[in-house]
Design an enzyme around this catalytic site. Structure first.
Site, PDB file in Angstrom:
ATOM      1  N   LYS A  13       0.835  -1.206   0.000  1.00 59.52           N
ATOM      2  CA  LYS A  13       0.000   0.000   0.000  1.00 59.52           C
ATOM      3  C   LYS A  13       0.867   1.252   0.000  1.00 59.52           C
ATOM      4  O   LYS A  13       0.662   2.168  -0.793  1.00 59.52           O
ATOM      5  CB  LYS A  13      -0.943   0.010   1.226  1.00 59.52           C
ATOM      6  CG  LYS A  13      -1.861  -1.198   1.316  1.00 59.52           C
ATOM      7  CD  LYS A  13      -2.784  -1.142   2.522  1.00 59.52           C
ATOM      8  CE  LYS A  13      -2.108  -1.191   3.882  1.00 59.52           C
ATOM      9  NZ  LYS A  13      -1.417  -2.471   4.181  1.00 59.52           N
ATOM     10  N   ARG A  88     -10.052   0.529   8.969  1.00 62.14           N
ATOM     11  CA  ARG A  88      -9.536  -0.802   9.224  1.00 62.14           C
ATOM     12  C   ARG A  88     -10.498  -1.640  10.038  1.00 62.14           C
ATOM     13  O   ARG A  88     -10.175  -2.768  10.369  1.00 62.14           O
ATOM     14  CB  ARG A  88      -8.270  -0.634  10.059  1.00 62.14           C
ATOM     15  CG  ARG A  88      -7.026  -1.213   9.465  1.00 62.14           C
ATOM     16  CD  ARG A  88      -5.977  -0.915  10.512  1.00 62.14           C
ATOM     17  NE  ARG A  88      -4.754  -1.559  10.247  1.00 62.14           N
ATOM     18  CZ  ARG A  88      -3.770  -1.025   9.538  1.00 62.14           C
ATOM     19  NH1 ARG A  88      -3.918   0.144   8.970  1.00 62.14           N
ATOM     20  NH2 ARG A  88      -2.654  -1.685   9.395  1.00 62.14           N
ATOM     21  N   ARG A 127      11.731  -5.457   5.182  1.00 58.66           N
ATOM     22  CA  ARG A 127      11.434  -4.056   4.846  1.00 58.66           C
ATOM     23  C   ARG A 127      12.322  -3.121   5.658  1.00 58.66           C
ATOM     24  O   ARG A 127      12.575  -3.335   6.833  1.00 58.66           O
ATOM     25  CB  ARG A 127       9.972  -3.720   5.162  1.00 58.66           C
ATOM     26  CG  ARG A 127       9.736  -2.203   5.046  1.00 58.66           C
ATOM     27  CD  ARG A 127       8.320  -1.769   5.185  1.00 58.66           C
ATOM     28  NE  ARG A 127       7.602  -2.389   6.258  1.00 58.66           N
ATOM     29  CZ  ARG A 127       6.292  -2.407   6.328  1.00 58.66           C
ATOM     30  NH1 ARG A 127       5.569  -1.832   5.387  1.00 58.66           N
ATOM     31  NH2 ARG A 127       5.696  -2.999   7.338  1.00 58.66           N
ATOM     32  N   ARG A 156      10.931  -0.930  11.155  1.00 63.18           N
ATOM     33  CA  ARG A 156       9.801  -0.644  12.036  1.00 63.18           C
ATOM     34  C   ARG A 156       9.763  -1.625  13.200  1.00 63.18           C
ATOM     35  O   ARG A 156      10.090  -2.791  13.048  1.00 63.18           O
ATOM     36  CB  ARG A 156       8.489  -0.740  11.238  1.00 63.18           C
ATOM     37  CG  ARG A 156       8.147   0.554  10.547  1.00 63.18           C
ATOM     38  CD  ARG A 156       7.022   0.440   9.552  1.00 63.18           C
ATOM     39  NE  ARG A 156       5.844  -0.277  10.008  1.00 63.18           N
ATOM     40  CZ  ARG A 156       4.731  -0.422   9.282  1.00 63.18           C
ATOM     41  NH1 ARG A 156       4.673   0.122   8.069  1.00 63.18           N
ATOM     42  NH2 ARG A 156       3.715  -1.098   9.741  1.00 63.18           N
ATOM     43  N   ARG A 167      -0.591  -9.071  13.124  1.00 58.70           N
ATOM     44  CA  ARG A 167      -1.199  -8.062  12.231  1.00 58.70           C
ATOM     45  C   ARG A 167      -2.041  -8.744  11.156  1.00 58.70           C
ATOM     46  O   ARG A 167      -3.118  -8.279  10.809  1.00 58.70           O
ATOM     47  CB  ARG A 167      -0.107  -7.192  11.593  1.00 58.70           C
ATOM     48  CG  ARG A 167       0.435  -6.145  12.568  1.00 58.70           C
ATOM     49  CD  ARG A 167       1.818  -5.663  12.208  1.00 58.70           C
ATOM     50  NE  ARG A 167       1.894  -5.026  10.928  1.00 58.70           N
ATOM     51  CZ  ARG A 167       3.045  -4.819  10.266  1.00 58.70           C
ATOM     52  NH1 ARG A 167       4.188  -5.215  10.805  1.00 58.70           N
ATOM     53  NH2 ARG A 167       3.034  -4.223   9.107  1.00 58.70           N
TER      54      ARG A 167
HETATM   55  P1  AP5 Z   1       4.778  -1.605   1.889  1.00 58.74           P
HETATM   56  O1  AP5 Z   1       4.476  -0.790   0.685  1.00 58.74           O
HETATM   57  O2  AP5 Z   1       5.503  -0.952   3.010  1.00 58.74           O
HETATM   58  O3  AP5 Z   1       3.436  -2.360   2.400  1.00 58.74           O
HETATM   59  P2  AP5 Z   1       2.173  -1.804   3.177  1.00 58.74           P
HETATM   60  O4  AP5 Z   1       0.969  -2.436   2.550  1.00 58.74           O
HETATM   61  O5  AP5 Z   1       2.198  -0.324   3.271  1.00 58.74           O
HETATM   62  O6  AP5 Z   1       2.431  -2.525   4.570  1.00 58.74           O
HETATM   63  P3  AP5 Z   1       2.326  -1.963   6.051  1.00 58.74           P
HETATM   64  O7  AP5 Z   1       3.073  -2.938   6.910  1.00 58.74           O
HETATM   65  O8  AP5 Z   1       2.691  -0.528   6.124  1.00 58.74           O
HETATM   66  O9  AP5 Z   1       0.798  -2.142   6.310  1.00 58.74           O
HETATM   67  P4  AP5 Z   1       0.102  -2.165   7.637  1.00 58.74           P
HETATM   68  O10 AP5 Z   1      -1.276  -1.979   7.159  1.00 58.74           O
HETATM   69  O11 AP5 Z   1       0.362  -3.369   8.467  1.00 58.74           O
HETATM   70  O12 AP5 Z   1       0.786  -0.989   8.479  1.00 58.74           O
HETATM   71  P5  AP5 Z   1       0.303   0.471   8.885  1.00 58.74           P
HETATM   72  O13 AP5 Z   1       1.476   1.345   8.885  1.00 58.74           O
HETATM   73  O14 AP5 Z   1      -0.908   0.868   8.121  1.00 58.74           O
HETATM   74  O15 AP5 Z   1       5.602  -2.906   1.393  1.00 58.74           O
HETATM   75  C1  AP5 Z   1       6.052  -3.876   2.327  1.00 58.74           C
HETATM   76  C2  AP5 Z   1       7.418  -4.428   1.878  1.00 58.74           C
HETATM   77  O16 AP5 Z   1       7.230  -5.154   0.647  1.00 58.74           O
HETATM   78  C3  AP5 Z   1       8.467  -3.334   1.575  1.00 58.74           C
HETATM   79  O17 AP5 Z   1       9.721  -3.800   1.959  1.00 58.74           O
HETATM   80  C4  AP5 Z   1       8.389  -3.166   0.052  1.00 58.74           C
HETATM   81  O18 AP5 Z   1       9.624  -2.739  -0.488  1.00 58.74           O
HETATM   82  C5  AP5 Z   1       8.047  -4.584  -0.387  1.00 58.74           C
HETATM   83  N1  AP5 Z   1       7.237  -4.596  -1.603  1.00 58.74           N
HETATM   84  C6  AP5 Z   1       6.292  -3.677  -1.992  1.00 58.74           C
HETATM   85  N2  AP5 Z   1       5.757  -4.029  -3.168  1.00 58.74           N
HETATM   86  C7  AP5 Z   1       6.354  -5.203  -3.508  1.00 58.74           C
HETATM   87  C8  AP5 Z   1       6.228  -6.075  -4.636  1.00 58.74           C
HETATM   88  N3  AP5 Z   1       5.362  -5.799  -5.621  1.00 58.74           N
HETATM   89  N4  AP5 Z   1       6.987  -7.200  -4.672  1.00 58.74           N
HETATM   90  C9  AP5 Z   1       7.863  -7.482  -3.660  1.00 58.74           C
HETATM   91  N5  AP5 Z   1       8.040  -6.687  -2.582  1.00 58.74           N
HETATM   92  C10 AP5 Z   1       7.285  -5.562  -2.509  1.00 58.74           C
HETATM   93  O19 AP5 Z   1      -0.190   0.214  10.389  1.00 58.74           O
HETATM   94  C11 AP5 Z   1       0.728  -0.108  11.400  1.00 58.74           C
HETATM   95  C12 AP5 Z   1       0.013  -0.212  12.736  1.00 58.74           C
HETATM   96  O20 AP5 Z   1      -0.566   1.050  13.083  1.00 58.74           O
HETATM   97  C13 AP5 Z   1      -1.143  -1.209  12.842  1.00 58.74           C
HETATM   98  O21 AP5 Z   1      -0.711  -2.519  13.105  1.00 58.74           O
HETATM   99  C14 AP5 Z   1      -1.959  -0.613  13.985  1.00 58.74           C
HETATM  100  O22 AP5 Z   1      -1.362  -0.901  15.222  1.00 58.74           O
HETATM  101  C15 AP5 Z   1      -1.825   0.873  13.732  1.00 58.74           C
HETATM  102  N6  AP5 Z   1      -2.880   1.405  12.857  1.00 58.74           N
HETATM  103  C16 AP5 Z   1      -2.696   1.999  11.635  1.00 58.74           C
HETATM  104  N7  AP5 Z   1      -3.870   2.354  11.118  1.00 58.74           N
HETATM  105  C17 AP5 Z   1      -4.813   1.965  11.997  1.00 58.74           C
HETATM  106  C18 AP5 Z   1      -6.235   2.035  12.007  1.00 58.74           C
HETATM  107  N8  AP5 Z   1      -6.908   2.577  10.979  1.00 58.74           N
HETATM  108  N9  AP5 Z   1      -6.889   1.531  13.074  1.00 58.74           N
HETATM  109  C19 AP5 Z   1      -6.232   0.974  14.109  1.00 58.74           C
HETATM  110  N10 AP5 Z   1      -4.900   0.874  14.181  1.00 58.74           N
HETATM  111  C20 AP5 Z   1      -4.195   1.362  13.121  1.00 58.74           C
HETATM  112 MG    MG Z   2       2.344   1.035   4.858  1.00 53.49          MG
END
Ligand code: AP5
Ligand code: MG
Length: 210
Positions: A13, A88, A127, A156, A167
């Site tokens: 994402k 979410r 990552r 992270r 997660r």
């Molecule tokens: P990346 O692009 O970083 O993936 P992402 O989908 O953004 O993954 P996240 O881990 O950021 O998602 P998340 O939803 O768990 O975390 P968030 O920060 O929202 O890519 C991942 C890796 O893959 C990278 O190394 C990249 O280079 C690689 N990659 C990308 N594309 C690729 C491809 N095509 N092929 C191969 N490799 C590839 O949330 C974190 C925490 O915050 C949650 O756990 C929760 O505690 C809290 N939080 C956030 N939002 C909320 C909410 N709305 N409600 C409650 N808690 C929340």
């Molecule tokens: Mg992300």
């Protein structure tokens, strides 16, 4: 363009959002990035969120909803935005609908970036992020371009295998139920998130054209 990016942890994402927001000239509103910034600054919200995030649990709805509703009310989001990581949970999706209806606007698209669980842990544990530019790297799939960048990359706190598995389970239990909510509104687009990042960007742009 008012859109939402949904998908499991590590689906790509953040990687794809960085490209799409440039294309559509809209702000990238990532709930995870905002929460991590609050943790780093040590604000009251950050202190509350930190424990949940480290374990891979969801931060309580009330905290996140307030933060995002305030953010989408800012001037730069008046004509469009990309929400990444919010909503979410079903209550978050419903609260967003209420806020958008009150503002007299509608979502254009909800994109579900689909990646099987079997690929997620490897994407997450390798990552790394550049604290200076926010660029997302992967030590195997998209390594940093220079030793200078490599030396400053950070991992992270929730990118351990244990937190990642938690997660993923939260994603399936609490976030996946928002998919039928948006499907019923006729705005859901499913996009395959497996493949090279450029290919996925092309798929996303095609899916957003109609
Ligand atoms: P990346 O692009 O970083 O993936 P992402 O989908 O953004 O993954 P996240 O881990 O950021 O998602 P998340 O939803 O768990 O975390 P968030 O920060 O929202 O890519 C991942 C890796 O893959 C990278 O190394 C990249 O280079 C690689 N990659 C990308 N594309 C690729 C491809 N095509 N092929 C191969 N490799 C590839 O949330 C974190 C925490 O915050 C949650 O756990 C929760 O505690 C809290 N939080 C956030 N939002 C909320 C909410 N709305 N409600 C409650 N808690 C929340
Ligand atoms: Mg992300």
């Amino acid at each position: 363009m008012r859109m939402i990016f949904v998908g499991p942890p590590g689906a790509g994402k953040g990687t794809q959002a960085a490209r799409l927001v440039e294309h559509f000239a809209i702000p990238h509103i990532s709930s995870g990035d905002m929460l991590r910034a609050a943790v780093k600054e040590g604000t009251a919200l950050g202190v509350e969120a930190d424990g949940y995030m480290k374990r891979g649990d969801l931060v309580p709805d009330a905290v996140v909803i307030g933060m995002i509703v305030e953010r989408i009310g800012k001037a730069d989001a008046a004509t469009g935005f990309m929400l990444d990581g919010f909503p979410r949970t079903r209550p978050q999706a419903e609260a967003l609908d209420v806020a958008l209806t009150a503002a007299g606007v509608k979502l254009d698209a909800v994109v579900l970036l689909e990646v099987p669980d079997s690929l997620i842990v490897e994407r997450i544990v390798w990552r790394r992020t550049d604290p200076d530019t926010g660029t997302i790297y992967h030590l195997k799939f998209s390594p940093p371009e220079s030793d200078e960048i490599a030396a400053r990359l950070q991992q992270r706190k929730d990118d351990t295998e244990e937190a990642c598995i938690n997660r993923l389970s939260k994603y399936h239990g609490e976030t996946a139920p928002i998919v039928p909510f948006y499907e019923a509104q006729g705005i859901l687009r499913r996009v395959d998130g497996v493949g090279a990042p450029d290919e996925i960007t092309a798929r996303l742009l095609t899916s957003l054209q109609h």
